[in-house]
Design an enzyme around this catalytic site. Sequence first.
Site, PDB file in Angstrom:
ATOM      1  N   ASP A 128      -6.874  27.212  -7.237  1.00 58.06           N
ATOM      2  CA  ASP A 128      -7.405  26.362  -8.316  1.00 58.06           C
ATOM      3  C   ASP A 128      -7.108  24.882  -8.102  1.00 58.06           C
ATOM      4  OD1 ASP A 128      -8.437  28.543  -9.641  1.00 58.06           O
ATOM      5  OD2 ASP A 128      -6.852  28.660 -11.141  1.00 58.06           O
ATOM      6  N   ASP A 142     -11.512  24.011 -13.905  1.00 61.55           N
ATOM      7  CA  ASP A 142     -10.525  25.091 -13.913  1.00 61.55           C
ATOM      8  C   ASP A 142      -9.612  24.816 -12.717  1.00 61.55           C
ATOM      9  OD1 ASP A 142      -9.078  27.344 -14.175  1.00 61.55           O
ATOM     10  OD2 ASP A 142     -10.744  28.751 -14.152  1.00 61.55           O
ATOM     11  N   ASP A 173      -4.012  29.727 -25.210  1.00 57.22           N
ATOM     12  CA  ASP A 173      -3.642  28.381 -24.732  1.00 57.22           C
ATOM     13  C   ASP A 173      -3.426  27.466 -25.934  1.00 57.22           C
ATOM     14  OD1 ASP A 173      -4.572  29.360 -22.280  1.00 57.22           O
ATOM     15  OD2 ASP A 173      -6.497  28.325 -22.461  1.00 57.22           O
ATOM     16  N   GLU A 192     -17.569  35.634 -15.689  1.00 56.81           N
ATOM     17  CA  GLU A 192     -17.088  34.812 -14.572  1.00 56.81           C
ATOM     18  C   GLU A 192     -16.644  35.733 -13.438  1.00 56.81           C
ATOM     19  OE1 GLU A 192     -14.273  31.723 -15.687  1.00 56.81           O
ATOM     20  OE2 GLU A 192     -13.260  31.955 -13.767  1.00 56.81           O
ATOM     21  N   HIS A 223      -8.594  29.314 -23.834  1.00 53.56           N
ATOM     22  CA  HIS A 223      -8.347  30.697 -24.248  1.00 53.56           C
ATOM     23  C   HIS A 223      -7.633  30.581 -25.593  1.00 53.56           C
ATOM     24  CE1 HIS A 223      -7.986  30.814 -19.802  1.00 53.56           C
ATOM     25  NE2 HIS A 223      -8.456  32.031 -19.857  1.00 53.56           N
TER      26      HIS A 223
HETATM   27  C1  XLS Z   1      -8.895  32.934 -13.457  1.00 48.82           C
HETATM   28  C2  XLS Z   1     -10.043  32.443 -14.176  1.00 48.82           C
HETATM   29  C3  XLS Z   1      -9.790  32.028 -15.601  1.00 48.82           C
HETATM   30  C4  XLS Z   1     -11.075  31.919 -16.356  1.00 48.82           C
HETATM   31  C5  XLS Z   1     -10.926  31.920 -17.833  1.00 48.82           C
HETATM   32  O1  XLS Z   1      -8.901  33.103 -12.252  1.00 48.82           O
HETATM   33  O2  XLS Z   1     -10.631  31.420 -13.450  1.00 48.82           O
HETATM   34  O3  XLS Z   1      -9.045  30.860 -15.650  1.00 48.82           O
HETATM   35  O4  XLS Z   1     -11.786  30.787 -15.966  1.00 48.82           O
HETATM   36  O5  XLS Z   1     -10.353  33.071 -18.304  1.00 48.82           O
HETATM   37 NI    NI Z   2     -12.177  30.175 -14.048  1.00 50.10          NI
HETATM   38 NI    NI Z   3      -9.787  31.137 -11.088  1.00 50.88          NI
END
Ligand code: XLS
Ligand code: NI
Ligand code: NI
Length: 444
Positions: free
Chosen positions: A312, A342, A107, A235, A104
């Site tokens: 995650d 991720d 980041d 996403e 991002h």
């Molecule tokens: C959050 C998302 C984020 C995306 C990118 O839950 O997975 O990390 O992958 O913005």
């Molecule tokens: Ni993600």
């Molecule tokens: Ni996520």
Amino acid sequence: MGEFFKDIPQIKYEGKSSKNPLAFKFYNPDEVLHCGGLGKTMREQMKFALSWWHTMCGDGADMFGRGTADKGWGSASDEEKSKNKVLAAFEIMDKLGIDYFCFHDRDVSPDYATLAESNAKLDAAVAVIEEMQAKTGKKLLWGTANCFSHPRYMHGAGTSPSVDVYAFAGAQIKKALEITVKLGGNGYVFWGGREGYETLLNTDMGLELDNLARLMKMAVEYGRSIGFKGDFYVEPKPKEPTKHQYDFDSATVIGFLNKYGLDKDFKLNIEANHATLAMHTFQHELRVARENGMFGSIDANQGDTLLGWDTDQFPTNVYDCALCMYEVIKAGGFTNGGLNFDSKARRGSFKPEDIFYSYIAGMDAFALGLRIADKMITDGRIDSFTADRYAGWKQGLGKDIISGNAKLADLEKFALDKGEVFDSLTSGRQEYLENILNEIMFTL
Ligand code: XLS
Ligand code: NI
Ligand code: NI
């Protein structure tokens, strides 16, 4: 290189008999796997990527406690930290043999007092990334804009009731597209950070969705005008941080993209943990995307079915990895997409070497997944069982239905002539198939 992780050697493939924790047991980057005719090396098939936010920024902080891992990278200022993150990220990628990364905007470089200052400092950090890319050949898998962390985005970005905030998000996306193009990125992600709602009592859902589509159209138009040839991705995620996220799951997002005419430019970036939150399997989300020609990229991680949030975790569930890679192969492999971790090491896994143990675990789990998927396809029993199950659609009435030559009256005539059809049915044989999968998995 070697400055941040002096004790970590180059991670090599040592095979399954190795007990070295800093070696791959299953991921042999240069090994070619047939994979239904794709015939690429494991490295090319999987296109692993490092996620800047988790690996370079995430320090293990949660709502009950401060960070546990030191992600300051020995820096005295924010600017220095942005630069050191680049150097450390390239060292991690180099040592693990990872070719791609994702980020991002924030980041790479944080928010400063004004947008102009944030942009200028971001440019400085991007210049360091560009330099390192030139030296190492590492590539940007996708870029994105963080339009959810800053308090101004409390009510959303592209779905904010505030025009001011909407414009701010547009400005951030424009800049993020520019840096993505500058770094040769092949993808640009829209993850709907706070694009959703907490209560319908204060929400104009119709306007919010129309506005989100308008923002995406502007992004496509601008991206293409500055030479972005890659894929835009949405996403899907059903909830968190908002109670209801508009990009709920693959099916919902595909409906949205079709409705607004965005389907030519957008594909899906499917995340395993988000599938779990939507009460779908990872394979289901991938299958829906694939069947609709919308399979794009993957956020590789795993959740916990007993928890209702996005943990995650680094993926270690080999069943899920195998069925994921099976879908990837069936989709023809990755084009612009790849496997972005991720994923974050647990809060208690706070030592620098835990970064390497985590990536090795994820890469080896996916390597096993790819090997199993390859074997499922070469073995052929599962595929041919499914093909046989639908054999009736290749001839007679089945063929007529598919070619559009049958009407309800034809179906009625057929049924009347035939009489009861129960006895013609064959078993679905789920357990027989599950056992074949086990046999393939555990005799690798
Ligand atoms: C959050 C998302 C984020 C995306 C990118 O839950 O997975 O990390 O992958 O913005
Ligand atoms: Ni993600
Ligand atoms: Ni996520």
